[in-house]
Scaffold this active site. Structure first.
Site, PDB file in Angstrom:
ATOM      1  N   GLU A 171       1.214  -1.246   0.031  1.00  0.00           N
ATOM      2  CA  GLU A 171      -0.899   0.266  -0.363  1.00  0.00           C
ATOM      3  C   GLU A 171       0.819   1.229   0.081  1.00  0.00           C
ATOM      4  OE1 GLU A 171      -2.660  -0.606   3.050  1.00  0.00           O
ATOM      5  OE2 GLU A 171      -3.799  -2.340   2.390  1.00  0.00           O
ATOM      6  N   ASN A 212       2.248  -5.223  -2.802  1.00  0.00           N
ATOM      7  CA  ASN A 212       1.470  -5.318  -2.993  1.00  0.00           C
ATOM      8  C   ASN A 212      -0.075  -4.279  -2.874  1.00  0.00           C
ATOM      9  OD1 ASN A 212      -1.223  -7.933  -2.609  1.00  0.00           O
ATOM     10  ND2 ASN A 212      -0.874  -6.784   0.099  1.00  0.00           N
ATOM     11  N   HIS A 249     -10.723  -5.780  -2.573  1.00  0.00           N
ATOM     12  CA  HIS A 249     -12.201  -5.867  -1.280  1.00  0.00           C
ATOM     13  C   HIS A 249     -12.745  -5.169  -1.768  1.00  0.00           C
ATOM     14  CE1 HIS A 249      -9.087  -7.333   2.388  1.00  0.00           C
ATOM     15  NE2 HIS A 249      -7.974  -6.710   2.171  1.00  0.00           N
ATOM     16  N   GLU A 278      -6.102 -10.663  -1.209  1.00  0.00           N
ATOM     17  CA  GLU A 278      -7.510 -10.315   0.150  1.00  0.00           C
ATOM     18  C   GLU A 278      -8.212 -10.495   0.049  1.00  0.00           C
ATOM     19  OE1 GLU A 278      -5.710  -6.718   2.714  1.00  0.00           O
ATOM     20  OE2 GLU A 278      -3.646  -7.669   2.089  1.00  0.00           O
ATOM     21  N   ASP A 280     -12.726  -9.758  -1.180  1.00  0.00           N
ATOM     22  CA  ASP A 280     -13.094 -10.184   0.160  1.00  0.00           C
ATOM     23  C   ASP A 280     -14.401  -9.473  -0.976  1.00  0.00           C
ATOM     24  OD1 ASP A 280     -12.542  -7.691   1.212  1.00  0.00           O
ATOM     25  OD2 ASP A 280     -12.233  -8.812   2.649  1.00  0.00           O
TER      26      ASP A 280
HETATM   27  O1  9MR Z   1      -7.278  -8.014   8.346  1.00  0.00           O
HETATM   28  C1  9MR Z   1      -6.541  -7.341   9.331  1.00  0.00           C
HETATM   29  C2  9MR Z   1      -7.269  -6.531  10.526  1.00  0.00           C
HETATM   30  O2  9MR Z   1      -7.451  -7.425  11.684  1.00  0.00           O
HETATM   31  C3  9MR Z   1      -6.365  -5.343  10.886  1.00  0.00           C
HETATM   32  O3  9MR Z   1      -6.910  -5.376  12.263  1.00  0.00           O
HETATM   33  C4  9MR Z   1      -6.411  -3.675   9.941  1.00  0.00           C
HETATM   34  C5  9MR Z   1      -5.187  -3.348  10.842  1.00  0.00           C
HETATM   35  O4  9MR Z   1      -4.319  -2.726   9.687  1.00  0.00           O
HETATM   36  O5  9MR Z   1      -4.996  -5.033   9.048  1.00  0.00           O
HETATM   37  C6  9MR Z   1      -6.459  -5.583   7.986  1.00  0.00           C
HETATM   38  O6  9MR Z   1      -5.994  -6.691   7.379  1.00  0.00           O
HETATM   39  C7  9MR Z   1      -5.469  -5.404   5.959  1.00  0.00           C
HETATM   40  C8  9MR Z   1      -3.982  -6.070   5.427  1.00  0.00           C
HETATM   41  O7  9MR Z   1      -3.129  -6.053   6.332  1.00  0.00           O
HETATM   42  C9  9MR Z   1      -3.406  -5.748   4.244  1.00  0.00           C
HETATM   43  N1  9MR Z   1      -4.655  -4.869   3.104  1.00  0.00           N
HETATM   44  C10 9MR Z   1      -6.050  -3.844   4.196  1.00  0.00           C
HETATM   45  C11 9MR Z   1      -6.270  -5.316   5.531  1.00  0.00           C
HETATM   46  C12 9MR Z   1      -7.463  -4.669   6.209  1.00  0.00           C
HETATM   47  O8  9MR Z   1      -7.538  -3.607   6.650  1.00  0.00           O
END
Ligand code: 9MR
Length: 480
Positions: A171, A212, A249, A278, A280
């Site tokens: 990101e 990513n 997402h 990722e 969903d």
């Molecule tokens: O699913 C993850 C969640 O449990 C955490 O609280 C969050 C914190 O930033 O990160 C989520 O996973 C993220 C991933 O690492 C990167 N892309 C976005 C995902 C959803 O926020």
């Protein structure tokens, strides 16, 4: 961080060997086969992982270590998936809570579970503006850059040989405009991303290295173009990038785009793998199921789409639970979306995968940004038995990574060594694909076993990382 948008993740390992795809290629067409959609066989797998493996892909999920004691969760995980991504356990705040003190307890648990059950692991994520430990958030400049390099080196070394693909940088692009996202890492210099990739390659040369991001699914979006241009530039300059992760997402604010397949294919055409990392999709019923099926078909249509990872197992496991975006309901029952995904995997009828181990590609054009190469390739081949060494350096304030290309002359090499002279105050901290003698002043790098022999006119590469200023001028290469 409000994620009204889309994101990625993905990884896996084939529990069952992919069955040889039934491919029909007419003689002479092999050279262009990668761009031709050819039919793979339909199959009748009964789980996501097995059916994906039939198509030469993986099917993965994000896993939370603390849920590994939930028997419903683990039952579905072990039955359906052959790739896992630690949802939070490999992030910087989890693995290095205090500077240079590493904690791998939770991440190791996930890796051990994966290995015990024939699943592969996607590592997530080495360098990210979010989920940094407090100490890193408070750093800047050289101190932060060096901390990032150390973090990547330590974590990737700890998991060396166990990771299918790393999300090296996560990101890094802004949500609009097509440029970089402002962050403490970005403020260390625009080259932070390529330094992260070179550092990860040095630590674990066997892992695929991915960039990513989210909201890079729609080909027309500026963010997609920004990332595309970065990858294109990296490939042109030999920055070691192997794959691009599309978080994907999807929701009403960031819907599945009709040009998704075009986006995946255009990135793949740059010479990188693509992975859906990722996934969903918010919604329910047949609309959600249809979109899930379309995503699977798009991946199967792109030869370099390695596989798909969903960001959790049950809707209740999702970071967006209220959007019911996953394949199993809160009780662990298969949803319509599950059936749609399985059917799409089993239908085949798409493009078989291409095999793409990570490689270190030599730069094809100009060397990295900050420091020009300190020597140019020879204009005439060196004499028989001799060799030459060319340096390509990526320098930042306080540190550097140098890649050295050793080229044989008119005779094969059976052993070689390269000597460089470091400026006063500089030192080599680690080397790969060569054995270093000394760390400051005159440093000699000798071949290791696997790259001892270089054919006449052929070449091999090694590299080293250091603090201070990179060696300038030419390196001398000695055969034998
Ligand atoms: O699913 C993850 C969640 O449990 C955490 O609280 C969050 C914190 O930033 O990160 C989520 O996973 C993220 C991933 O690492 C990167 N892309 C976005 C995902 C959803 O926020």
């Amino acid at each position: 961080m409000d994620k009204v948008l889309a994101r990625d993740s993905g990884s896996a390992a084939a529990r069952s060997r992919p069955r040889a795809a039934v491919v029909s290629i007419v003689a002479g067409a092999a050279a262009v086969a990668a761009t031709i959609a050819v039919a793979t066989s339909a199959s009748a797998g009964t789980t996501l992982g097995a059916s994906a493996a039939e198509q030469g892909r993986y099917f993965g999920t994000a896993v939370a270590a603390f849920k590994l004691s939930d028997s419903t969760y683990v039952g579905i995980l072990n039955r359906e998936f052959n790739m896992v991504t630690p949802e939070n356990e490999m992030k910087w705040d989890a693995t290095e809570p205090s500077q240079n003190q590493f904690n791998y307890t939770s991440a190791d648990r996930i890796v051990a579970h994966a290995q015990a059950n024939g699943m592969r692991v996607r590592g997530h994520a080495l360098a990210w503006y979010a989920q940094q430990p407090g100490w890193a958030q408070n750093l800047s400049g050289t101190a932060l850059r060096n901390a990032m390099v150390n973090h990547i080196t330590q974590v990737a070394t700890h998991y060396k040989g166990k990771i299918y693909a790393w999300d090296v940088v996560n990101e890094a692009y802004a949500d609009s405009g097509g440029g970089r996202r402002d962050s403490n890492l970005q403020r260390t210099g625009n080259d932070w991303i390529e330094v992260a990739f070179r550092t990860a390659r040095a630590a674990d040369p066997g892992a695929k290295l991915c960039y990513n991001d989210y909201n890079t699914d729609n080909w027309t979006w500026a963010k997609t173009q920004g990332v595309y241009n970065m990858v294109k530039d990296f490939k042109a300059r030999g920055v070691p990038i192997d794959c691009v992760g599309f978080q994907s997402h999807f929701n009403s604010g960031s819907p599945y785009p009709s040009n998704y397949r075009t986006t995946l294919q255009n990135f793949a055409d740059l010479g990188v793998d693509v992975q859906i990392t990722e996934l969903d999709i918010e919604g329910s019923g047949s609309a959600q199921a249809t979109t899930y099926g379309n995503v699977v078909k798009d991946c199967l249509a792109v030869a370099r789409c390695n596989g798909i990872t969903v960001w959790g197992i049950r809707d209740s496991d999702s970071w967006r639970a209220s959007g019911t975006p996953l394949l199993f309901d809160g009780n662990g029952n298969k949803k319509a979306a599950y059936t749609s995904v399985l059917n799409a995997l089993n239908a085949g009828g798409t493009t078989p995968p291409t095999s793409t181990p990570p490689t270190t590609t030599p730069p094809t054009s100009t060397p990295p940004t900050t420091t020009p190469p300190t020597s140019e390739p020879p204009s005439t081949p060196p004499p028989a038995g001799a060799c030459t060494a060319t340096l390509t350096t990526n320098q930042w304030q306080g540190g550097f990574v140098t890649t050295v290309r050793v080229t044989a002359g008119g005779s094969p090499l059976n052993g070689w060594s390269v000597s460089v002279t470091l400026p006063a105050g500089s030192s080599v901290t680690n080397a790969w694909s060569a054995q270093a003698s000394g760390s400051s002043g005159a440093v000699t790098f000798r071949n290791v076993d696997y790259n001892r022999q270089v054919g006449a006119g052929g070449s091999t590469e090694f590299g080293f990382q250091g603090t201070g200023t990179a060696p300038a001028g030419t390196a001398s290469c000695t055969a034998g």
